[in-house]
Design a protein around this motif. Structure first.
Motif, PDB file in Angstrom:
ATOM      1  N   SER A  57       0.865  -1.338   0.015  1.00  0.00           N
ATOM      2  CA  SER A  57       0.042  -0.100  -0.047  1.00  0.00           C
ATOM      3  C   SER A  57       0.651   1.017   0.088  1.00  0.00           C
ATOM      4  N   GLY A  58       0.084   2.219  -0.253  1.00  0.00           N
ATOM      5  CA  GLY A  58       0.930   3.551  -0.289  1.00  0.00           C
ATOM      6  C   GLY A  58       1.115   3.947   1.336  1.00  0.00           C
ATOM      7  N   THR A  59       0.334   3.415   2.076  1.00  0.00           N
ATOM      8  CA  THR A  59       0.509   3.806   3.295  1.00  0.00           C
ATOM      9  C   THR A  59       1.869   3.238   3.852  1.00  0.00           C
ATOM     10  N   THR A  83      -4.525  17.182   2.908  1.00  0.00           N
ATOM     11  CA  THR A  83      -4.201  15.712   2.305  1.00  0.00           C
ATOM     12  C   THR A  83      -5.222  14.699   2.941  1.00  0.00           C
ATOM     13  N   PHE A  84      -5.006  13.462   2.457  1.00  0.00           N
ATOM     14  CA  PHE A  84      -5.730  12.256   2.965  1.00  0.00           C
ATOM     15  C   PHE A  84      -4.985  11.772   4.287  1.00  0.00           C
ATOM     16  N   ALA A  86      -3.843   9.155   5.450  1.00  0.00           N
ATOM     17  CA  ALA A  86      -2.706   8.218   4.872  1.00  0.00           C
ATOM     18  C   ALA A  86      -1.372   8.959   4.893  1.00  0.00           C
ATOM     19  N   SER A  87      -1.431  10.166   4.581  1.00  0.00           N
ATOM     20  CA  SER A  87       0.011  10.950   4.405  1.00  0.00           C
ATOM     21  C   SER A  87       0.512  11.274   5.838  1.00  0.00           C
ATOM     22  N   VAL A 135       2.637  16.922  -0.428  1.00  0.00           N
ATOM     23  CA  VAL A 135       1.889  16.082  -1.448  1.00  0.00           C
ATOM     24  C   VAL A 135       1.541  16.609  -2.679  1.00  0.00           C
ATOM     25  N   ASP A 161       4.828  12.533  -1.255  1.00  0.00           N
ATOM     26  CA  ASP A 161       3.727  11.699  -1.138  1.00  0.00           C
ATOM     27  C   ASP A 161       3.062  11.999  -2.671  1.00  0.00           C
ATOM     28  N   ALA A 163       1.222   9.791  -4.296  1.00  0.00           N
ATOM     29  CA  ALA A 163       0.141   8.672  -4.472  1.00  0.00           C
ATOM     30  C   ALA A 163      -0.730   9.138  -5.401  1.00  0.00           C
ATOM     31  N   GLU A 164      -1.121  10.578  -5.658  1.00  0.00           N
ATOM     32  CA  GLU A 164      -2.146  10.892  -6.495  1.00  0.00           C
ATOM     33  C   GLU A 164      -1.422  11.214  -7.648  1.00  0.00           C
ATOM     34  N   SER A 185       0.736   5.347  -4.739  1.00  0.00           N
ATOM     35  CA  SER A 185      -0.230   4.362  -4.261  1.00  0.00           C
ATOM     36  C   SER A 185      -0.858   3.628  -5.633  1.00  0.00           C
ATOM     37  N   ASN A 187      -3.902   2.142  -4.999  1.00  0.00           N
ATOM     38  CA  ASN A 187      -5.359   1.696  -4.412  1.00  0.00           C
ATOM     39  C   ASN A 187      -6.148   1.613  -5.689  1.00  0.00           C
ATOM     40  N   LYS A 190      -7.095   5.054  -7.669  1.00  0.00           N
ATOM     41  CA  LYS A 190      -5.919   5.941  -8.229  1.00  0.00           C
ATOM     42  C   LYS A 190      -5.605   5.782  -9.687  1.00  0.00           C
ATOM     43  N   GLY A 197      -2.145  -1.365  -3.182  1.00  0.00           N
ATOM     44  CA  GLY A 197      -0.760  -1.592  -3.521  1.00  0.00           C
ATOM     45  C   GLY A 197      -0.310  -0.173  -3.373  1.00  0.00           C
ATOM     46  N   TRP A 322     -10.248  16.598   0.251  1.00  0.00           N
ATOM     47  CA  TRP A 322      -9.775  16.190   1.661  1.00  0.00           C
ATOM     48  C   TRP A 322      -9.874  17.242   2.579  1.00  0.00           C
TER      49      TRP A 322
END
Ligand SMILES: *Cc1c(COP(=O)(O)O)cnc(C)c1O
Length: 379
Positions: A57-59, A83-84, A86-87, A135, A161, A163-164, A185, A187, A190, A197, A322
């Protein structure tokens, strides 16, 4: 639900099925296997001279990245507030304290001025932050030239980060490779997905090796089970990697599609007053993971919630941006630096359906619902 238009749904129209069938014919379905290697190699080409370690995962990628940047219990880590969760969650996993910083209006990402004020104040209080989590929100790169200067001046590394923002560019450099360490990420919603993942990115072979080691239960390189540290079970499995390899083959196409979705909304909504889009500053290229709009209720006569619920009634999924983390109960004990930029953007913002494969017809349906909202107000 039939005929519903989702915010960001995956599409498997390439080699996904074929590769997964391949894996299922082999004994290598867990971490390790040819697809995992090939998935990672696919990134080496894109990220050169950086490489990616595929994780679950990104986390977990952020968790490992923070450990590799030396974050320990009692430390402080600066994090973009907008941000989300998870950051910032992994900061807390390590017993460290998140210190949140506001955004600027051009990219919606961490504000360099507020960041410097935060660092100076933490230093004055006797604590040097161990890392800065930047992010690239909704795919838009942050203002890295300014951030690099601060990072270098104070000797505090940036954890990107991304992720996006897989497929986004900052002045020609690929997002994910801009910090000391970066993360992606994969997920479900995404731009490309492996189910769940993520990945950790670095150009330092030592960091990559340590990430692999920590993510594989810190197993020493002997044929029996020898452990000198406590590790994690964070590696990506071969089934996920098979999906990921096929998804990565279509990434460039998906970026172009998402950018086209943004462009189409912009044209279709150009006549409507009080709805604003986030533009790309010179040298910034966003993957437009999600098309976001700001609604000014003073002009439109309706707000983001009016529109969200109107869209929902038509089976169209939209979502708030977010909610800034410094306003979340979970982080109520964290210091915050900055003004109300993130809060104001959050107050007006809505994410519109942005799947790579959303049809023109579906986008027109979204816009029609928005037009009806104007109509309702003027009636
Ligand atoms: C999705 C996301 C993450 C977490 O990734 P997971 O793979 O869901 O663990 C982290 N940061 C941001 C900004 C995200 O959008």
């Amino acid at each position: 639900m039939p005929n519903s238009i989702l915010l960001s749904s995956p599409l498997f129209e390439g080699n996904e099925q074929k590769y997964v069938e391949n894996v299922l014919k082999s004994p290598y379905i867990a971490a390790g296997g040819t697809f995992l290697d090939e998935f990672e190699k696919g990134f080496s080409v894109r990220l050169f001279p950086h490489n990616l370690v595929a994780l679950n995962s990104g986390t977990s990628a952020i968790h490992i990245a923070l450990m590799l940047l030396g974050v320990e219990a009692g430390d402080e880590v600066i994090c973009q507030s907008f941000t989300f969760c998870a950051s910032a969650n992994p900061i807390v996993y390590l017993g460290a304290l998140p210190v949140f910083v506001d955004s600027e209006e051009d990219t919606w990402n961490i504000c360099p001025e507020a960041l410097e004020i935060a660092i100076k104040d933490r230093l004055a209080k006797g604590k040097k932050p161990k890392a800065i989590i930047v992010v690239d929100l909704f795919g838009m790169p942050a203002k890295y030239d300014e951030l690099f200067a601060i990072s270098q001046h104070y000797g505090i590394p940036i954890l990107e980060d991304a992720a996006e923002s897989l497929g986004s560019l900052y002045k020609g450099q690929v997002c994910g490779s801009l910090g000391e360490i970066g993360i992606f990420s994969f997920n479900g919603n995404k731009i490309i997905t492996t189910g769940t993942g993520g990945g950790l990115i670095s150009d330092n072979p030592l960091i990559l090796e340590k990430a692999r080691f920590l993510a594989s239960q810190a197993r020493e390189k002997v044929h029996y089970f020898e452990h000198h540290t406590v590790g994690y079970n964070y590696r990506m499995g071969n089934v996920a990697a098979a999906i990921g390899k096929a998804q990565l083959e279509t990434l460039d196409q998906k970026v172009e599609q998402r950018r086209a979705v943004y462009d189409r909304y912009k044209v279709l909504l150009s006549e409507f007053e009080g709805i604003f889009f986030l533009e790309e500053p010179e040298g910034f290229k966003s993957n437009r993971w999600l098309t976001t709009v700001l609604i000014d209720p003073q002009i439109t006569g309706f707000d983001k919630e009016d529109l969200r619920s109107a869209l929902e009634k038509e089976n169209i999924e939209s979502r708030y941006l977010w909610k800034p983390l410094h306003l979340q109960v979970a982080f109520k004990d964290s210091p915050y630096y900055g003004g109300n930029v993130a809060l104001q953007i959050y107050g007006k913002g809505l994410c519109l359906p942005s799947s790579s494969h959303i049809s023109e017809e579906e986008q027109k349906q979204v816009v029609l619902t928005i037009a009806n909202q104007y109509q309702k107000v003027s009636d």
